[in-house]
Scaffold this motif. Structure first.
Motif, PDB file in Angstrom:
ATOM      1  N   LEU B 226      -4.791  -8.850  -4.935  1.00 16.21           N
ATOM      2  CA  LEU B 226      -5.631  -7.653  -4.868  1.00 16.21           C
ATOM      3  C   LEU B 226      -5.527  -7.033  -3.475  1.00 16.21           C
ATOM      4  CD1 LEU B 226      -8.927  -8.582  -6.740  1.00 16.21           C
ATOM      5  CD2 LEU B 226      -7.460  -6.636  -7.228  1.00 16.21           C
ATOM      6  N   LYS B 227      -5.240  -7.878  -2.504  1.00  8.93           N
ATOM      7  CA  LYS B 227      -5.154  -7.398  -1.126  1.00  8.93           C
ATOM      8  C   LYS B 227      -3.732  -7.010  -0.740  1.00  8.93           C
ATOM      9  CE  LYS B 227      -7.061 -11.059   0.598  1.00  8.93           C
ATOM     10  NZ  LYS B 227      -7.636 -12.008   1.561  1.00  8.93           N
ATOM     11  N   ILE B 228      -2.868  -6.819  -1.715  1.00 15.08           N
ATOM     12  CA  ILE B 228      -1.472  -6.471  -1.452  1.00 15.08           C
ATOM     13  C   ILE B 228      -1.372  -5.318  -0.458  1.00 15.08           C
ATOM     14  CG2 ILE B 228      -1.532  -5.108  -3.599  1.00 15.08           C
ATOM     15  CD1 ILE B 228       1.667  -6.495  -2.207  1.00 15.08           C
ATOM     16  N   PHE B 229      -0.546  -5.490   0.564  1.00 14.43           N
ATOM     17  CA  PHE B 229      -0.294  -4.400   1.509  1.00 14.43           C
ATOM     18  C   PHE B 229       1.119  -4.471   2.097  1.00 14.43           C
ATOM     19  CE2 PHE B 229      -0.256  -3.131   6.061  1.00 14.43           C
ATOM     20  CZ  PHE B 229      -0.258  -1.761   5.862  1.00 14.43           C
ATOM     21  N   ASP B 230       1.420  -5.565   2.788  1.00 17.10           N
ATOM     22  CA  ASP B 230       2.633  -5.653   3.612  1.00 17.10           C
ATOM     23  C   ASP B 230       3.901  -5.237   2.876  1.00 17.10           C
ATOM     24  OD1 ASP B 230       0.644  -7.594   3.610  1.00 17.10           O
ATOM     25  OD2 ASP B 230       1.686  -8.889   5.018  1.00 17.10           O
ATOM     26  N   MET B 247      -4.514  -0.187  -2.656  1.00 14.15           N
ATOM     27  CA  MET B 247      -5.815  -0.035  -1.991  1.00 14.15           C
ATOM     28  C   MET B 247      -5.763  -0.270  -0.483  1.00 14.15           C
ATOM     29  SD  MET B 247      -8.157   0.806  -4.225  1.00 14.15           S
ATOM     30  CE  MET B 247      -9.792   0.138  -3.947  1.00 14.15           C
ATOM     31  N   VAL B 248      -5.208  -1.397  -0.056  1.00 12.20           N
ATOM     32  CA  VAL B 248      -5.239  -1.702   1.376  1.00 12.20           C
ATOM     33  C   VAL B 248      -4.374  -0.715   2.152  1.00 12.20           C
ATOM     34  CG1 VAL B 248      -4.893  -3.474   3.124  1.00 12.20           C
ATOM     35  CG2 VAL B 248      -5.687  -4.113   0.875  1.00 12.20           C
ATOM     36  N   TYR B 249      -3.266  -0.293   1.546  1.00 10.54           N
ATOM     37  CA  TYR B 249      -2.414   0.704   2.178  1.00 10.54           C
ATOM     38  C   TYR B 249      -3.196   2.002   2.366  1.00 10.54           C
ATOM     39  CZ  TYR B 249       2.016   3.208   3.058  1.00 10.54           C
ATOM     40  OH  TYR B 249       3.040   3.932   3.607  1.00 10.54           O
ATOM     41  N   TYR B 250      -4.001   2.342   1.366  1.00 17.81           N
ATOM     42  CA  TYR B 250      -4.760   3.580   1.457  1.00 17.81           C
ATOM     43  C   TYR B 250      -5.799   3.491   2.574  1.00 17.81           C
ATOM     44  CZ  TYR B 250      -6.545   7.987  -0.406  1.00 17.81           C
ATOM     45  OH  TYR B 250      -6.896   9.298  -0.556  1.00 17.81           O
ATOM     46  N   ILE B 251      -6.401   2.306   2.705  1.00 24.23           N
ATOM     47  CA  ILE B 251      -7.355   2.104   3.805  1.00 24.23           C
ATOM     48  C   ILE B 251      -6.634   2.289   5.141  1.00 24.23           C
ATOM     49  CG2 ILE B 251      -8.844   0.414   4.948  1.00 24.23           C
ATOM     50  CD1 ILE B 251      -9.196  -0.876   2.150  1.00 24.23           C
ATOM     51  N   PHE B 252      -5.469   1.661   5.236  1.00 24.53           N
ATOM     52  CA  PHE B 252      -4.670   1.757   6.464  1.00 24.53           C
ATOM     53  C   PHE B 252      -4.312   3.215   6.762  1.00 24.53           C
ATOM     54  CE2 PHE B 252      -0.280   2.221   7.995  1.00 24.53           C
ATOM     55  CZ  PHE B 252      -0.367   1.619   9.238  1.00 24.53           C
ATOM     56  N   GLN B 253      -3.857   3.920   5.723  1.00 30.15           N
ATOM     57  CA  GLN B 253      -3.448   5.318   5.937  1.00 30.15           C
ATOM     58  C   GLN B 253      -4.618   6.172   6.405  1.00 30.15           C
ATOM     59  OE1 GLN B 253      -2.422   7.991   2.623  1.00 30.15           O
ATOM     60  NE2 GLN B 253      -0.365   8.106   3.472  1.00 30.15           N
ATOM     61  N   LYS B 254      -5.745   6.024   5.735  1.00 27.58           N
ATOM     62  CA  LYS B 254      -6.919   6.815   6.108  1.00 27.58           C
ATOM     63  C   LYS B 254      -7.387   6.464   7.518  1.00 27.58           C
ATOM     64  CE  LYS B 254      -8.035   9.541   2.653  1.00 27.58           C
ATOM     65  NZ  LYS B 254      -7.011  10.545   2.864  1.00 27.58           N
TER      66      LYS B 254
END
Lengths: 422, 293
Positions: B226-230, B247-254
């Motif tokens: 669920l925490k997929i990002f790298d 999701m985590v990528y979107y958090i990072f982008q924002k």
């Protein structure tokens, strides 16, 4: 013997005295120059340190380019651990101002450095300004150019007397050049383009938009009026090159460079920072005759997208006047000695350097540096710039479009929606 | 001996105090701060103004948020269950081996797990590069048309999920092996005496007795994926990042690219709640399923 000991003692004494009176300032420097240009910058830093021994010493660190660098700057300014000087992309300055990480370069600072507005191209001066204030000192501009394999173009008789390619003044002319190369069978591809990297090819597409006086942002909105159409025009030109197999599909950066340097592609659109690669290969006798010229005029008039490496001073409440003077001396010295920086391919931003005879003899730098008068920079918004969100939006739709999987008009609709939604 | 409970409690408190302090400082406090931040229009660093539930209200209308939500769910489906079963299969195979050969094969399967994600990215990016990747020559040899796997929406998530399984299954294999070794041999002997076939033995002995481990692996995998990002971030470089958004990528982008700390926090809160709800549900469901056996 005794006198010499006395003399030595006296010398040591005065030495210690001057040291105490005028301590050496250490300037902490951060940059993101990790490639071939990084090697040249290290050389310049070392030259600076030699020329200012005992007065100023640069303590330099090279960090990871892109988002990691800018995030680190932001956090370090917040906790008061920022460097004294840093490199910054001009395109990222609007966001930096919003984040409050930059210290203004005042008119006193400019006077102290002995630099001023007259030394820089107007578009470049505009890129470092906001609300009448300036925030950075440009070191260079680094546009995209067209690299040309002169041997192959000579074979198909598409070279002018001065060694520049024919057909650079119109869409028909350039298409004819591509077609001639393709039909000749001399090369696999007439042109190597990074069709797999939408962020990278943004530079070319934005240049083609500029050739139609298109603007990405006007009155705070993205792609208003006929600007969307102009973007679609630009996209369809490059899409056509893929469909006609003038350029390979889904090719990323290293593959594009390899196609050109091995002679499998006759031309390549890439940044000027690849000039050292070509020069080094040529010196090793592993390259054909080559040159680099301004992008062809596909639409109304010449225009090339450029970004600029600048120097900025991070915001800080406790920088002493002596330290600031030392930082300004660093910027001033490097700017005035940026002829060496030109060997990295970049066009020195400081005008007088490009007027030097030594610069005018540098090839192909002198050939493409005429584009300085046709440069356009990123729109001034915190969303623009290298590794910024606009790049991501563009990339998402450019890749399918350029490879013939999405219609240009559809891509523009999606891009407009997403840009205005941020 | 009379126990002095008061004193014991005091000692216990002193002993756990350092942990509590650190835990409070670097986990509890930032978490609370994240909730507070999500109600503000704030940059990544610094103060913002209170805007109520604005940041949440715009999420359902936000097209990229929907992409991120669905892609995350899709990735979980593609990686968690297949990954768990692949690991179980490999573990069953390895457990039949013995001695040095078993150690060697286990090491081979475990090897990818110790690689950092950057290396995993390099290996696969080069292997599957559209222009010069060795994988593409396999496509050519089989007579298939080359596919730019990381540049096409349809193929991106399945490819990254497959790579993730290759990368992370080593740990699950270890857990399964430990579980398999914990099953007493007598039960298998008894089953053999009853003339039970391989499949029956697996279904009636191995599977139910291994269930607690399977449930654990599924839960660990679920939370992890669920925490997929790298992987998504790296493989999207230059490609179509916004179509591959998770999701985590979107958090990072924002937060880091757009400097919209408040909106990033709101997305983080949503992800936080999803992870809690899904993992609790998952564990309870798996426990129920285990009891019925």
């Amino acid at each position: 013997m005794r006198t010499s000991i006395w003399a030595a003692g006296a010398l040591a004494f005065t030495g210690a005295f001057t040291m105490a009176a005028q301590a050496e300032e250490t300037v902490v420097w951060w940059d993101f120059l990790g490639g071939g240009d990084g090697v040249r910058m290290k050389q310049m830093i070392s030259d600076f340190n030699d020329a200012h021994a005992g007065e100023i010493k640069i303590d330099a660190t090279t960090l990871e380019w892109g988002v990691p660098f800018y995030t680190k700057v932001q956090t370090s300014v917040a906790v008061g651990e920022a460097p004294d000087i840093m490199t910054y992309h001009a395109s990222r300055i609007p966001l930096a101002i919003e984040q409050g990480v930059m210290s203004e370069i005042t008119s006193d600072d400019w006077a102290a450095m002995g630099l001023g507005q007259a030394d820089y191209a107007p578009s470049l001066w505009d890129a470092i300004s906001s609300d009448g204030k300036t925030y950075a000192v440009p070191l260079d501009t680094h546009p995209v150019v067209l690299y040309v394999n002169k041997d192959i173009l000579a074979k198909v008789d598409m070279l002018n007397e001065d060694g520049t390619p024919k057909g650079m003044d119109s869409r028909e002319g350039f298409t004819n050049l591509l077609k001639t190369l393709k039909d000749s069978g001399e090369v696999r591809y007439p042109l190597a383009t990074t069709t797999a990297d939408g962020g990278f090819i943004f530079r070319t597409i934005y240049s083609l938009m500029g050739q139609q006086d298109g603007e990405l942002m006007s009155d705070g909105g993205f792609l208003e009026g006929d600007n969307g159409e102009k973007l679609a025009n630009a996209l369809s030109v490059i899409q056509e090159w893929t469909v006609e197999e003038y350029q390979p599909a889904y090719t990323d950066y290293p593959a594009a460079v390899a196609l050109f340097t091995t002679g499998e592609a006759a031309m390549m659109i890439n940044g000027v920072w690849e000039v050292p690669t070509m020069v080094d290969l040529e010196n090793d006798g592993k390259l054909f005759n080559w040159t680099a010229v301004e992008l062809p005029v596909i639409f109304d008039h010449p225009s090339t997208y450029a970004d600029s490496h600048t120097f900025a001073i991070p915001a800080s409440d406790d920088m002493s006047p002596e330290k600031r003077a030392a930082v300004l001396e660093v910027i001033s010295w490097i700017s005035k000695n940026s002829l060496f920086w030109a060997t990295a391919g970049h066009i020195p931003a400081y005008g007088p350097v490009t007027e030097l005879d030594e610069y005018k003899e540098m090839q192909p730098n002198a050939t493409y540096s005429v584009l300085t008068s046709n440069m356009i920079f990123d729109p001034k918004t915190p969303l623009a710039g290298v590794a910024g969100p606009i790049f991501d939006v563009m990339s998402t739709y450019f890749v399918p479009t350029l490879n013939g999987e999405m219609d240009a008009t559809e891509a523009v609709e999606e891009i407009t929606y997403e840009l205005n939604d941020m | 001996m009379i126990r002095n409970t008061k004193k014991e409690a005091l000692i216990a408190l002193v002993l756990i105090a350092p942990f509590l302090a650190v835990y409070g400082l670097i986990f509890v406090y930032p978490t609370i701060d994240m909730f507070v931040l999500s109600f503000h229009k704030a940059p990544l660093i610094g103060q913002g103004e209170f805007v109520g539930i604005d940041n949440y209200e715009r999420l359902p209308r936000d097209r990229r948020f929907n992409t991120a939500l669905w892609n995350t769910a899709y990735f979980v489906v593609l990686s968690v269950i297949p990954g768990t079963f692949a690991a179980l299969g490999i573990a069953l195979g390895i457990s039949r081996l013995s001695g040095r050969l078993q150690a060697l094969v286990l090491a081979l399967f475990f090897l990818p797990y110790i690689l950092p994600v950057s290396v995993v990215y390099r290996i696969w990016e080069w292997t599957l590069n559209f222009q010069f990747g060795v994988g593409m020559y396999v496509f050519d040899a089989v007579g298939l048309e080359r596919v730019p796997l990381f540049k096409v929406k349809t193929w991106f998530m399945p490819t990254v999920a497959a790579i993730t399984i290759w990368w992370t299954s080593g740990f699950s294999i270890l857990l399964f092996l430990a579980g398999l070794r914990a099953i007493p041999n007598e039960i298998y002997e008894a089953a053999a005496l009853d003339n039970s076939g391989r499949w029956t033995t697996f279904r009636s002995v191995t599977w139910p007795l291994l269930w607690p481990v399977t449930a654990l692996v599924l839960t660990i995998q679920l939370i992890l994926q669920l925490k997929i990002f790298d992987q998504v971030y790296l493989f999207s470089q230059g490609g179509r990042p916004n179509d591959n958004m998770v999701m985590v990528y979107y958090i990072f982008q924002k937060a880091f690219q757009n400097n919209q700390g408040g909106r990033a926090a709101a997305i983080a809160v949503v992800l936080f709640l999803i992870v809690i709800i899904v993992s609790v549900l998952n564990y309870q469901l798996l426990r129920l399923a285990g009891r019925q056996k």
